[in-house]
Enzyme design. Structure first.
Site, PDB file in Angstrom:
ATOM      1  CD  GLU A 160      -2.640   1.133   2.403  1.00 57.27           C
ATOM      2  OE1 GLU A 160      -2.581   0.051   3.338  1.00 57.27           O
ATOM      3  OE2 GLU A 160      -3.537   2.128   2.734  1.00 57.27           O
TER       4      GLU A 160
ATOM      5  NE  ARG B 115       3.838  -7.997  10.434  1.00 57.28           N
ATOM      6  CZ  ARG B 115       3.406  -7.328   9.158  1.00 57.28           C
ATOM      7  NH1 ARG B 115       2.676  -7.780   8.447  1.00 57.28           N
ATOM      8  NH2 ARG B 115       3.563  -5.974   9.566  1.00 57.28           N
TER       9      ARG B 115
ATOM     10  CE  LYS C 148       3.802  -0.146   3.223  1.00 56.69           C
ATOM     11  NZ  LYS C 148       2.329  -0.230   3.343  1.00 56.69           N
TER      12      LYS C 148
HETATM   13  P1  ATP Z   1       0.603  -1.291   7.058  1.00 56.67           P
HETATM   14  O1  ATP Z   1       1.037  -1.233   8.529  1.00 56.67           O
HETATM   15  O2  ATP Z   1       0.312  -0.084   6.322  1.00 56.67           O
HETATM   16  O3  ATP Z   1      -0.489  -2.495   6.836  1.00 56.67           O
HETATM   17  P2  ATP Z   1       2.702  -3.047   6.139  1.00 56.67           P
HETATM   18  O4  ATP Z   1       4.148  -2.799   6.634  1.00 56.67           O
HETATM   19  O5  ATP Z   1       2.091  -4.287   6.585  1.00 56.67           O
HETATM   20  O6  ATP Z   1       2.099  -1.666   5.933  1.00 56.67           O
HETATM   21  P3  ATP Z   1       1.549  -3.616   3.467  1.00 56.67           P
HETATM   22  O7  ATP Z   1       1.721  -2.571   2.393  1.00 56.67           O
HETATM   23  O8  ATP Z   1       0.466  -3.995   4.155  1.00 56.67           O
HETATM   24  O9  ATP Z   1       2.908  -3.297   4.627  1.00 56.67           O
HETATM   25  O10 ATP Z   1       2.266  -4.962   2.870  1.00 56.67           O
HETATM   26  C1  ATP Z   1       2.699  -5.201   1.512  1.00 56.67           C
HETATM   27  C2  ATP Z   1       3.035  -6.734   1.349  1.00 56.67           C
HETATM   28  O11 ATP Z   1       4.279  -7.127   2.336  1.00 56.67           O
HETATM   29  C3  ATP Z   1       2.060  -7.921   1.900  1.00 56.67           C
HETATM   30  O12 ATP Z   1       2.021  -8.876   1.200  1.00 56.67           O
HETATM   31  C4  ATP Z   1       2.710  -8.287   3.285  1.00 56.67           C
HETATM   32  O13 ATP Z   1       2.280  -9.594   3.523  1.00 56.67           O
HETATM   33  C5  ATP Z   1       4.194  -8.299   3.253  1.00 56.67           C
HETATM   34  N1  ATP Z   1       4.567  -7.596   4.515  1.00 56.67           N
HETATM   35  C6  ATP Z   1       4.387  -6.600   5.275  1.00 56.67           C
HETATM   36  N2  ATP Z   1       5.166  -6.390   6.473  1.00 56.67           N
HETATM   37  C7  ATP Z   1       5.805  -7.950   6.350  1.00 56.67           C
HETATM   38  C8  ATP Z   1       6.732  -8.520   7.248  1.00 56.67           C
HETATM   39  N3  ATP Z   1       7.153  -7.773   8.478  1.00 56.67           N
HETATM   40  N4  ATP Z   1       7.432  -9.569   7.049  1.00 56.67           N
HETATM   41  C9  ATP Z   1       7.074 -10.229   5.832  1.00 56.67           C
HETATM   42  N5  ATP Z   1       6.265  -9.690   4.924  1.00 56.67           N
HETATM   43  C10 ATP Z   1       5.832  -8.620   5.307  1.00 56.67           C
HETATM   44 MG    MG Z   2      -0.152  -4.660   6.292  1.00 54.82          MG
END
Ligand code: ATP
Ligand code: MG
Length: 547
Positions: free
Chosen positions: A33, A261, A271
């Site tokens: 996102e 994760r 984020k």
């Molecule tokens: P937000 O806090 O806005 O949800 P986010 O850090 O979770 O942000 P996203 O944009 O929701 O990021 O995630 C994009 C992709 O990255 C998704 O497929 C998610 O599964 C993956 N992703 C996000 N955070 C992690 C993490 N800590 N480890 C592995 N994959 C991740």
């Molecule tokens: Mg997320």
């Protein structure tokens, strides 16, 4: 190194191929996102998707999941692309979920027409209340049994702007008693008029939720394997429910698979959470070297190789785990040891006066740039009567196990001569002002590299008149709590002393340092030039200590 870490998905894909899934239909995606910069957790997801694609000669779509106008911004698109590219991955196509707003709208109508979605006029807090909890049945909305015709009519009105934010939502009609909370009539659309979308501007005032968008975008794009982190495991049933209800193609449908994760000790990896640190000026922007963002790590001196090595090392398991930051540090040290130039910098200077060295003489000695480099290269460093060494490298009275300089003892100066301390002078407060020494002029070999006489201790130094004054930033963890994400108010666990700035004296060669270069300040740590450095103020960031 064998890519053992993608094994769990390898097996799944191999099995799919064996049971007849066409290899040319394999397609992956990375769906961030655009509401912030990428962090090291994303690097894991990126690595996984791109490496699988590479292995099976398939494509990866970089899809911006941009369905919430509140936090999303165009600038984040730029930085997300920049970071993926820097990591060394190339997407085959860029798409935006917002490009599918029409398609998603039409697909929502398909669900309504099946009698499986309804417009709910209740406030969000009420809907939330009625959902109850996994151990208690939820309460059905009084609007749940509206006719298909009325729902289509109201949904159109929602789209056409007849209602205001919060007036109503579109909900899927699934099961208010399901133990999986995601199936208790989840919201598909909400009205957001208070902020314009960064791409579609005011074209739309209804926005699809993540769950409604994500799987349907996978479906529209023909993604074969939709890999996501574990927090989406409970969403899988809903993912499949939506796909099942819209699938007209009767063909291959995308499937969701989860992996663990990445969590890093003393950090938050989301984020949304990192954004709080930026907005509250706790750090200096998304690329602050203390941030676990890709841009922060880059500015701190991390290399794409070290990040990828780290991801390989931790593996892609299904287990919930917290990775110790020392593994990340190990990965960067390993790479920097290979590629960084060794230089000399003194942080706490103590003046050395070499009494038997002529006052106006300067010798330019050879210094080896990197002993790990097979192409042996050298630079010239100035040696003179007045030098700086680290004050902690001198003790007036020798102690047992103190191998450095003390009165009457000898040490070797790195790349230079053997030095013997004879006397000291003091400041008014009694502290040591300078150390009077003599040097052995026959102790330098021809290249200046190997010593003739063996001396146990080697010290780094700089020539006082040639020394370059630099500023160095030394970082500590942003949080004092190992797992800050355990707490809702994780912000209460900040380390308020995570940035220290010092002045130091560097050898002159650092005047021409560039951002791309990596340095080992000998006996101190690995450093790199900061992007804010300029001719007047030369700034270096400490990447990591030597051990
Ligand atoms: P937000 O806090 O806005 O949800 P986010 O850090 O979770 O942000 P996203 O944009 O929701 O990021 O995630 C994009 C992709 O990255 C998704 O497929 C998610 O599964 C993956 N992703 C996000 N955070 C992690 C993490 N800590 N480890 C592995 N994959 C991740
Ligand atoms: Mg997320």
């Amino acid at each position: 190194m064998k890519i053992k870490d993608i094994n769990i998905f390898d097996k799944i894909i191999e099995k799919d191929l064996e049971s007849g899934f066409p290899k040319n239909k394999l397609l992956f995606r990375f769906p961030p996102e655009p509401n912030g910069y990428l962090h090291i957790g994303h690097a894991k997801s990126i690595y996984l998707n791109f490496k699988l694609a590479e292995k099976y000669k398939a494509s990866v779509i970089l899809r911006f999941d941009d369905t919430n106008p509140i936090e999303e911004e165009k600038k984040f698109i730029y930085y997300i692309k920049k970071d993926i590219f820097w990591l060394g991955f190339k997407w085959n196509k860029v798409t935006y979920a917002s490009n599918y707003f029409y398609k998603l709208y039409d697909l929502a109508k398909v669900i309504i027409e099946k009698g499986k979605a309804y417009v709910d006029d209740q406030k969000q807090y009420k809907i939330q209340e009625q959902r109850k909890n996994p151990f208690e049945d939820g309460i059905e909305s009084p609007y749940r049994n509206r006719s298909i015709k009325e729902n289509i009519f109201l949904f159109k009105k929602m789209k056409n702007g007849y209602f205001d934010d919060g007036d109503c939502v579109l909900r899927a009609k699934i099961d208010m008693k399901s133990p999986n909370m995601n199936l208790r009539d989840p919201i598909m659309y909400r009205i957001i008029k208070k902020k314009l979308h960064y791409r579609t501007k005011n074209k739309w005032c209804i926005y699809p939720t993540y769950d409604w968008t994500h799987g349907q975008s996978d479906y529209i794009e023909n993604i074969s394997h939709s890999l996501c982190s574990f927090e989406f495991e409970n969403h899988k049933q809903l993912y499949n429910w939506y796909i099942y209800n819209i699938n007209k193609k009767n063909s291959l449908t995308p499937r969701q698979y989860e992996f663990s994760r990445l969590n890093l000790n003393y950090n938050v990896l989301s984020k949304r959470k990192l954004q709080i640190l930026v907005k509250q000026n706790i750090v200096n922007g998304w690329d602050d070297p203390r941030m676990p963002t890709i841009s922060g790590l880059r500015r701190r001196g991390y290399t794409p190789e070290s990040i990828k090595y780290f991801i390989k090392k931790i593996g892609i398991s299904k287990r919930y785990n917290h990775i110790d930051i020392s593994i990340l540090e190990f990965s960067i040290r390993k790479h920097l040891n290979k590629i960084s130039s060794r230089v000399m910098v003194v942080i706490n200077p103590l003046l050395i006066i070499i009494e038997n060295y002529p006052t106006s003489k300067v010798e330019w000695l050879n210094a080896e740039n990197n002993p790990e480099d097979i192409k042996k290269t050298y630079r010239k460093i100035p040696f003179s009567r007045f030098l700086y060494i680290e004050s902690e490298d001198f003790l007036e009275k020798n102690k047992k196990n103190f191998l450095r300089l003390s009165l009457g003892k000898e040490v070797r100066l790195k790349n230079a001569y053997i030095l013997k301390a004879n006397n000291i002078s003091r400041n008014i407060d009694g502290s040591i002002k300078s150390v009077y020494c003599t040097y052995d002029k026959n102790s330098l070999s021809k290249t200046g590299l190997s010593s003739k006489r063996k001396i146990k201790s080697t010290l780094h130094w700089v020539s006082k008149i040639h020394a370059l004054k630099i500023k160095i930033n030394i970082f500590d963890k942003i949080f004092i709590e190992k797992i800050p994400e355990k707490y809702k108010k994780f912000i209460d666990f900040l380390n308020h002393d995570s940035l220290k700035t010092k002045m130091a004296y560097a050898e002159t060669s650092l005047r021409t340092a560039t951002i791309k270069e990596k340095f080992q300040f000998q006996r101190i740590g690995y450093f790199c030039l900061d992007k804010k450095s300029n001719k007047k103020t030369i700034i270096f960031n400490k990447t990591v200590s030597l051990k």
